[in-house]
Design a protein around this motif. Structure first.
Motif, PDB file in Angstrom:
ATOM      1  N   HIS A 251     -53.138  76.551  15.473  1.00 26.12           N
ATOM      2  CA  HIS A 251     -53.455  77.393  16.638  1.00 26.12           C
ATOM      3  C   HIS A 251     -52.208  77.664  17.468  1.00 26.12           C
ATOM      4  O   HIS A 251     -51.367  76.792  17.655  1.00 26.12           O
ATOM      5  CB  HIS A 251     -54.619  76.840  17.459  1.00 26.12           C
ATOM      6  CG  HIS A 251     -54.407  75.591  18.233  1.00 26.12           C
ATOM      7  ND1 HIS A 251     -53.910  75.593  19.511  1.00 26.12           N
ATOM      8  CD2 HIS A 251     -54.656  74.280  17.944  1.00 26.12           C
ATOM      9  CE1 HIS A 251     -53.885  74.340  19.975  1.00 26.12           C
ATOM     10  NE2 HIS A 251     -54.321  73.520  19.042  1.00 26.12           N
TER      11      HIS A 251
ATOM     12  N   ASP B 241     -49.298  69.815  20.559  1.00 25.58           N
ATOM     13  CA  ASP B 241     -50.575  70.550  20.477  1.00 25.58           C
ATOM     14  C   ASP B 241     -50.414  72.005  20.871  1.00 25.58           C
ATOM     15  O   ASP B 241     -50.525  72.336  22.052  1.00 25.58           O
ATOM     16  CB  ASP B 241     -51.581  69.845  21.389  1.00 25.58           C
ATOM     17  CG  ASP B 241     -52.993  70.393  21.251  1.00 25.58           C
ATOM     18  OD1 ASP B 241     -53.233  71.191  20.342  1.00 25.58           O
ATOM     19  OD2 ASP B 241     -53.847  70.024  22.083  1.00 25.58           O
ATOM     20  N   ASP B 242     -50.269  72.940  20.019  1.00 29.19           N
ATOM     21  CA  ASP B 242     -50.030  72.740  18.615  1.00 29.19           C
ATOM     22  C   ASP B 242     -48.734  73.433  18.222  1.00 29.19           C
ATOM     23  O   ASP B 242     -48.663  74.104  17.213  1.00 29.19           O
ATOM     24  CB  ASP B 242     -51.226  73.266  17.801  1.00 29.19           C
ATOM     25  CG  ASP B 242     -51.111  72.949  16.309  1.00 29.19           C
ATOM     26  OD1 ASP B 242     -50.373  72.007  15.953  1.00 29.19           O
ATOM     27  OD2 ASP B 242     -51.685  73.664  15.496  1.00 29.19           O
TER      28      ASP B 242
ATOM     29  N   GLU C 225     -57.999  78.474  20.527  1.00 24.85           N
ATOM     30  CA  GLU C 225     -58.519  77.189  20.040  1.00 24.85           C
ATOM     31  C   GLU C 225     -58.946  76.298  21.189  1.00 24.85           C
ATOM     32  O   GLU C 225     -60.024  75.709  21.180  1.00 24.85           O
ATOM     33  CB  GLU C 225     -57.454  76.475  19.186  1.00 24.85           C
ATOM     34  CG  GLU C 225     -57.997  75.306  18.374  1.00 24.85           C
ATOM     35  CD  GLU C 225     -57.944  73.942  19.066  1.00 24.85           C
ATOM     36  OE1 GLU C 225     -58.448  72.973  18.496  1.00 24.85           O
ATOM     37  OE2 GLU C 225     -57.409  73.847  20.199  1.00 24.85           O
ATOM     38  N   GLU C 226     -58.087  76.249  22.193  1.00 27.44           N
ATOM     39  CA  GLU C 226     -58.311  75.298  23.293  1.00 27.44           C
ATOM     40  C   GLU C 226     -59.544  75.653  24.122  1.00 27.44           C
ATOM     41  O   GLU C 226     -60.106  74.795  24.780  1.00 27.44           O
ATOM     42  CB  GLU C 226     -57.076  75.230  24.205  1.00 27.44           C
ATOM     43  CG  GLU C 226     -55.790  74.813  23.488  1.00 27.44           C
ATOM     44  CD  GLU C 226     -55.714  73.328  23.157  1.00 27.44           C
ATOM     45  OE1 GLU C 226     -56.737  72.631  23.271  1.00 27.44           O
ATOM     46  OE2 GLU C 226     -54.621  72.879  22.784  1.00 27.44           O
TER      47      GLU C 226
ATOM     48  N   ASP D 279     -52.886  70.623  13.090  1.00 28.61           N
ATOM     49  CA  ASP D 279     -53.030  70.611  14.543  1.00 28.61           C
ATOM     50  C   ASP D 279     -52.586  69.239  15.043  1.00 28.61           C
ATOM     51  O   ASP D 279     -53.350  68.277  14.968  1.00 28.61           O
ATOM     52  CB  ASP D 279     -54.499  70.910  14.911  1.00 28.61           C
ATOM     53  CG  ASP D 279     -54.689  71.157  16.404  1.00 28.61           C
ATOM     54  OD1 ASP D 279     -53.711  71.040  17.160  1.00 28.61           O
ATOM     55  OD2 ASP D 279     -55.832  71.454  16.803  1.00 28.61           O
ATOM     56  N   MET D 280     -51.320  69.180  15.517  1.00 25.58           N
ATOM     57  CA  MET D 280     -50.678  67.965  16.033  1.00 25.58           C
ATOM     58  C   MET D 280     -50.151  67.073  14.902  1.00 25.58           C
ATOM     59  O   MET D 280     -50.872  66.231  14.369  1.00 25.58           O
ATOM     60  CB  MET D 280     -51.638  67.166  16.934  1.00 25.58           C
ATOM     61  CG  MET D 280     -52.096  67.980  18.151  1.00 25.58           C
ATOM     62  SD  MET D 280     -53.444  67.220  19.110  1.00 25.58           S
ATOM     63  CE  MET D 280     -52.733  65.654  19.593  1.00 25.58           C
TER      64      MET D 280
HETATM   65 ZN   LIG Z   1     -54.762  71.505  19.151  1.00 23.33          ZN
END
Ligand SMILES: [Zn+2]
Length: 337
Positions: free
Chosen positions: A129, A147-148, A184-185, A212-213
């Motif tokens: 994302h 993130d991210d 995404e968030e 993601d991360m």
């Molecule tokens: Zn994320």
């Protein structure tokens, strides 16, 4: 006897011509391409992508527009095409779709594409994302380096490695969609929009590898930091899980930790990032994740705290897995449905 002689002659000429080729040019292997993924390049890009100028990349904001233009410029510089054709790298996600935004604004997914050489209609989706949570009331930037930003720049390095292979005539057999999703968030919006409005038919979408991360270390792993959590690999496809495990064993010394793959894990990470929108559509997925840490969703998730050497290893693992699913004889199937 006659046939035997002909066979001998053919064999001799083939053997000598390939020996000549080998002498002229060493064939690059997947490991040579993986070696182009470096901690230095990841770091250089992440300091820009998660820098204060991007203002925390809130969906629909000016900072998010800077972020998508950074991604687009990268793909153009690499000579990697848009999945939409021409110079439009943005799949528009309209304001009315982004219902959770306080100030509704159009946003976009970024879509780049490498066409497969043998099975171009079969698509491997790599995703991360592109958005984060913006700025706080006092104007402090949520940099979202892990993130991210980490997954985002990892995808850029993987794209560069695949494109080098393409240039040398070793491009992937299946096509690869580099899908940077927005929203995404605020609720996995960009990936949901893509799966509801796919550029390539979902039936031809082989799998989704979502990052993601991957730049930090879970405090629980402080003593054994050489790890990555994998989530979801065996949920829809035993084959994907087995291939992924075999790739890890062959090419990586990372510990593959399946703690969060447990159905009963209270964190329910399987449902919490963009791969879930693919899984929901019966497309096998793997979610690559470092776990949460003290700076998760805080203004202190900054690029100086990333473990770049570890992030390089994790990116290489994902690249090797993508390479394998893109190049193996048989398409991965959702064999657990
Ligand atoms: Zn994320």
């Amino acid at each position: 006897m006659k046939y035997y002689i002909i066979a001998m002659l053919v064999f001799t000429s083939v053997a000598s011509s390939s020996a000549q080729k080998a002498a002229i040019q060493k064939q690059n292997t997947v490991e040579d391409y993986a070696a182009t993924i470096t901690s230095n390049e990841l770091k250089e890009m992440l300091y820009i992508y998660a820098g204060d100028d991007m203002r925390g990349r809130m969906t629909g904001s000016k900072g998010q527009k800077l972020a998508v233009n950074y991604l687009k410029d990268f793909y153009i510089a690499q000579g990697i095409e848009s999945a939409l054709g021409g110079d439009n790298y943005f799949q528009k996600v309209p304001a009315e779709y982004l219902r959770r935004l306080k100030e509704p604004a159009d946003s976009e997914n970024v879509v780049a594409f490498i066409e497969g050489s043998e099975f171009p209609e079969e698509i491997i989706v790599l995703s991360a994302h592109l958005d984060h949570v913006g700025v706080d009331d006092k104007g402090n930037v949520f940099n979202g380096a892990d993130d991210d930003g980490s997954g985002t720049v990892a995808m850029l390095e993987m794209a560069e490695a695949f494109q080098r292979a393409v240039k040398e005539g070793n491009g992937p057999k299946r096509s690869i969609l580099f899908l940077h999703v927005t929203g995404e968030e605020i609720g996995l919006y960009g990936s949901r929009y893509y799966t509801e409005n796919p550029i390539f038919p979902l039936a031809n979408t082989v799998c989704n590898l979502n990052t993601d991360m991957i730049g930090r270390i879970d405090p629980d792993k402080a003593d054994t930091p050489n790890y990555i959590y994998l989530i979801g690999s065996d949920k829809l496809s035993q084959e994907l899980h087995d291939v992924s495990a075999q790739v890890a064993k062959t090419y990586s010394d990372l510990e593959i930790d399946y703690t969060y793959n447990d159905e009963n894990d209270p964190n329910r990470f399987y449902y919490r990032s963009d791969h879930y929108n693919f899984a929901k559509n019966n497309i096998p997925v793997i979610f690559y994740f470092n776990g949460v840490h003290e700076d998760y969703h805080k203004i202190s998730d900054t690029p100086d705290k990333i473990a770049y050497d570890l992030m390089e290893k994790r990116t290489k693992l994902i690249f090797h897995t993508a390479w394998e699913v893109a190049n193996r004889e048989k398409r991965i199937t959702a064999d657990k449905l």
